[in-house]
Design a protein around this motif. Structure first.
Motif, PDB file in Angstrom:
ATOM      1  N   ALA A   1       0.983  -1.134  -0.105  1.00  0.00           N
ATOM      2  CA  ALA A   1       0.121  -0.009  -0.064  1.00  0.00           C
ATOM      3  C   ALA A   1       1.023   1.214   0.233  1.00  0.00           C
ATOM      4  CB  ALA A   1      -0.873  -0.029   1.194  1.00  0.00           C
ATOM      5  N   ALA A   2       0.772   1.999  -1.054  1.00  0.00           N
ATOM      6  CA  ALA A   2       1.786   3.078  -1.122  1.00  0.00           C
ATOM      7  C   ALA A   2       0.983   4.201  -1.978  1.00  0.00           C
ATOM      8  CB  ALA A   2       3.101   2.594  -1.843  1.00  0.00           C
ATOM      9  N   TYR A   3       1.803   5.265  -2.035  1.00  0.00           N
ATOM     10  CA  TYR A   3       1.342   6.577  -2.702  1.00  0.00           C
ATOM     11  C   TYR A   3       1.869   6.452  -4.189  1.00  0.00           C
ATOM     12  CZ  TYR A   3       0.414   8.313   1.971  1.00  0.00           C
ATOM     13  OH  TYR A   3      -0.044   8.622   3.070  1.00  0.00           O
ATOM     14  N   GLN A   4       2.603   5.748  -4.516  1.00  0.00           N
ATOM     15  CA  GLN A   4       2.976   5.491  -5.848  1.00  0.00           C
ATOM     16  C   GLN A   4       3.678   4.043  -6.162  1.00  0.00           C
ATOM     17  OE1 GLN A   4       5.393   8.873  -6.906  1.00  0.00           O
ATOM     18  NE2 GLN A   4       7.233   8.043  -5.663  1.00  0.00           N
ATOM     19  N   PHE A   5       4.082   3.694  -7.293  1.00  0.00           N
ATOM     20  CA  PHE A   5       4.825   2.240  -7.322  1.00  0.00           C
ATOM     21  C   PHE A   5       6.352   2.594  -7.032  1.00  0.00           C
ATOM     22  CE2 PHE A   5       7.721  -0.354  -9.933  1.00  0.00           C
ATOM     23  CZ  PHE A   5       7.170  -1.435  -9.535  1.00  0.00           C
ATOM     24  N   HIS A   6       7.054   1.891  -6.335  1.00  0.00           N
ATOM     25  CA  HIS A   6       8.473   1.810  -6.108  1.00  0.00           C
ATOM     26  C   HIS A   6       9.235   0.907  -6.671  1.00  0.00           C
ATOM     27  CE1 HIS A   6       7.879   5.538  -3.434  1.00  0.00           C
ATOM     28  NE2 HIS A   6       6.858   4.932  -2.871  1.00  0.00           N
ATOM     29  N   PHE A   7      10.326   1.289  -7.343  1.00  0.00           N
ATOM     30  CA  PHE A   7      10.900   0.167  -7.997  1.00  0.00           C
ATOM     31  C   PHE A   7      11.821  -0.727  -6.866  1.00  0.00           C
ATOM     32  CE2 PHE A   7      14.999  -1.511  -9.895  1.00  0.00           C
ATOM     33  CZ  PHE A   7      14.471  -2.128 -10.876  1.00  0.00           C
ATOM     34  N   ASP A   8      11.717  -0.289  -5.565  1.00  0.00           N
ATOM     35  CA  ASP A   8      12.161  -1.105  -4.541  1.00  0.00           C
ATOM     36  C   ASP A   8      11.321  -2.227  -4.269  1.00  0.00           C
ATOM     37  OD1 ASP A   8      14.595   0.567  -4.317  1.00  0.00           O
ATOM     38  OD2 ASP A   8      13.636   1.606  -2.602  1.00  0.00           O
ATOM     39  N   ASN A   9      10.089  -2.036  -4.301  1.00  0.00           N
ATOM     40  CA  ASN A   9       9.282  -3.076  -4.188  1.00  0.00           C
ATOM     41  C   ASN A   9       9.409  -4.258  -4.996  1.00  0.00           C
ATOM     42  OD1 ASN A   9       6.640  -0.415  -3.393  1.00  0.00           O
ATOM     43  ND2 ASN A   9       7.804  -1.689  -1.731  1.00  0.00           N
ATOM     44  N   PHE A  10       9.597  -3.715  -6.379  1.00  0.00           N
ATOM     45  CA  PHE A  10       9.716  -4.790  -7.600  1.00  0.00           C
ATOM     46  C   PHE A  10      11.235  -5.481  -7.112  1.00  0.00           C
ATOM     47  CE2 PHE A  10      12.094  -5.590 -11.335  1.00  0.00           C
ATOM     48  CZ  PHE A  10      11.278  -6.545 -11.957  1.00  0.00           C
ATOM     49  N   LYS A  11      12.166  -5.004  -6.666  1.00  0.00           N
ATOM     50  CA  LYS A  11      13.396  -5.469  -6.237  1.00  0.00           C
ATOM     51  C   LYS A  11      13.211  -6.552  -5.218  1.00  0.00           C
ATOM     52  CE  LYS A  11      16.003  -1.817  -5.924  1.00  0.00           C
ATOM     53  NZ  LYS A  11      17.229  -1.031  -5.646  1.00  0.00           N
ATOM     54  N   GLN A  12      12.385  -6.056  -4.307  1.00  0.00           N
ATOM     55  CA  GLN A  12      12.260  -6.691  -3.073  1.00  0.00           C
ATOM     56  C   GLN A  12      11.433  -8.267  -3.408  1.00  0.00           C
ATOM     57  OE1 GLN A  12       9.301  -5.060  -0.421  1.00  0.00           O
ATOM     58  NE2 GLN A  12      10.051  -6.581   1.108  1.00  0.00           N
ATOM     59  N   THR A  13      10.495  -7.923  -4.363  1.00  0.00           N
ATOM     60  CA  THR A  13       9.846  -9.418  -4.779  1.00  0.00           C
ATOM     61  C   THR A  13      10.749 -10.193  -5.533  1.00  0.00           C
ATOM     62  OG1 THR A  13       7.790  -7.855  -5.054  1.00  0.00           O
ATOM     63  CG2 THR A  13       7.910 -10.231  -6.283  1.00  0.00           C
ATOM     64  N   LEU A  14      11.732  -9.501  -6.383  1.00  0.00           N
ATOM     65  CA  LEU A  14      12.844 -10.539  -7.036  1.00  0.00           C
ATOM     66  C   LEU A  14      13.617 -11.279  -5.772  1.00  0.00           C
ATOM     67  CD1 LEU A  14      13.971  -8.148 -10.046  1.00  0.00           C
ATOM     68  CD2 LEU A  14      12.510 -10.247 -10.176  1.00  0.00           C
ATOM     69  N   ASN A  15      14.000 -10.567  -4.873  1.00  0.00           N
ATOM     70  CA  ASN A  15      14.945 -10.973  -3.881  1.00  0.00           C
ATOM     71  C   ASN A  15      14.124 -12.226  -3.159  1.00  0.00           C
ATOM     72  OD1 ASN A  15      17.043  -9.395  -3.827  1.00  0.00           O
ATOM     73  ND2 ASN A  15      16.094  -7.832  -2.611  1.00  0.00           N
ATOM     74  N   TYR A  16      12.678 -12.054  -3.172  1.00  0.00           N
ATOM     75  CA  TYR A  16      12.064 -13.299  -2.572  1.00  0.00           C
ATOM     76  C   TYR A  16      11.922 -14.430  -3.423  1.00  0.00           C
ATOM     77  CZ  TYR A  16       9.837  -9.847   0.816  1.00  0.00           C
ATOM     78  OH  TYR A  16       9.562  -9.028   1.739  1.00  0.00           O
ATOM     79  N   LEU A  17      11.671 -14.128  -4.760  1.00  0.00           N
ATOM     80  CA  LEU A  17      11.820 -15.203  -5.568  1.00  0.00           C
ATOM     81  C   LEU A  17      13.355 -16.056  -5.657  1.00  0.00           C
ATOM     82  CD1 LEU A  17      10.186 -13.525  -8.745  1.00  0.00           C
ATOM     83  CD2 LEU A  17       9.083 -15.249  -7.343  1.00  0.00           C
ATOM     84  N   LYS A  18      14.355 -15.020  -5.567  1.00  0.00           N
ATOM     85  CA  LYS A  18      15.676 -15.678  -5.749  1.00  0.00           C
ATOM     86  C   LYS A  18      16.014 -16.868  -4.491  1.00  0.00           C
ATOM     87  CE  LYS A  18      20.534 -14.639  -5.931  1.00  0.00           C
ATOM     88  NZ  LYS A  18      21.532 -13.751  -6.198  1.00  0.00           N
ATOM     89  N   VAL A  19      15.632 -16.190  -3.389  1.00  0.00           N
ATOM     90  CA  VAL A  19      15.879 -16.806  -2.182  1.00  0.00           C
ATOM     91  C   VAL A  19      14.990 -18.050  -1.821  1.00  0.00           C
ATOM     92  CG1 VAL A  19      14.420 -15.584  -0.349  1.00  0.00           C
ATOM     93  CG2 VAL A  19      16.496 -16.575   0.380  1.00  0.00           C
ATOM     94  N   SER A  20      13.532 -17.982  -2.424  1.00  0.00           N
ATOM     95  CA  SER A  20      12.574 -18.909  -2.125  1.00  0.00           C
ATOM     96  C   SER A  20      13.056 -20.097  -3.314  1.00  0.00           C
ATOM     97  CB  SER A  20      11.400 -18.543  -2.134  1.00  0.00           C
ATOM     98  OG  SER A  20      10.922 -17.955  -3.530  1.00  0.00           O
ATOM     99  N   GLY A  21      13.448 -19.907  -4.314  1.00  0.00           N
ATOM    100  CA  GLY A  21      13.341 -20.912  -5.595  1.00  0.00           C
ATOM    101  C   GLY A  21      12.140 -20.820  -6.396  1.00  0.00           C
TER     102      GLY A  21
END
Length: 111
Positions: free
Chosen positions: A66-86
């Motif tokens: 929930a944010a005032y705008q899309f932040h690229f950091d949120n995208f990077k965070q999701t990519l980190n989750y993908l990497k660490v989880s497989g």
């Protein structure tokens, strides 16, 4: 999205996640909430971990922001989750929570 349609704008992220969890249960979608993923470095487990909002069907990471705008950091965070989880599929939902506040100025005329 039904959750946003019923709740509208302005709530904290946790409120949308709680409502989404109700919808997942109602629709019998298998999920885990706040799934923790540990990170390994040269055979050692690091003290910090990643915590994905939801894992759907055991193979989809669902991250809610929930944010005032899309932040690229949120995208990077999701990519980190993908990497660490497989996991190979991730969904990032950003609920824009812009609140418009109207300010009315009242002037009293001095006569």
């Amino acid at each position: 999205m039904k959750v946003h349609a019923l709740l509208g704008k302005g709530f904290k992220e946790i409120v949308y996640k709680d409502a989404l969890e109700i919808e997942l249960k109602k629709n019998t979608i298998p999920y885990e909430r706040e799934k923790r993923y540990r990170i390994q470095y040269e055979g050692d487990i690091l003290k910090h971990y990643f915590c994905a909002d939801f894992i759907l069907f055991g193979c989809i990471i669902l991250e809610v922001k929930a944010a005032y705008q899309f932040h690229f950091d949120n995208f990077k965070q999701t990519l980190n989750y993908l990497k660490v989880s497989g996991v190979t599929l991730g969904l990032l939902i950003v609920i824009i929570v812009i609140i418009v506040i109207s300010v009315i100025s009242v002037y009293k005329l001095a006569f």
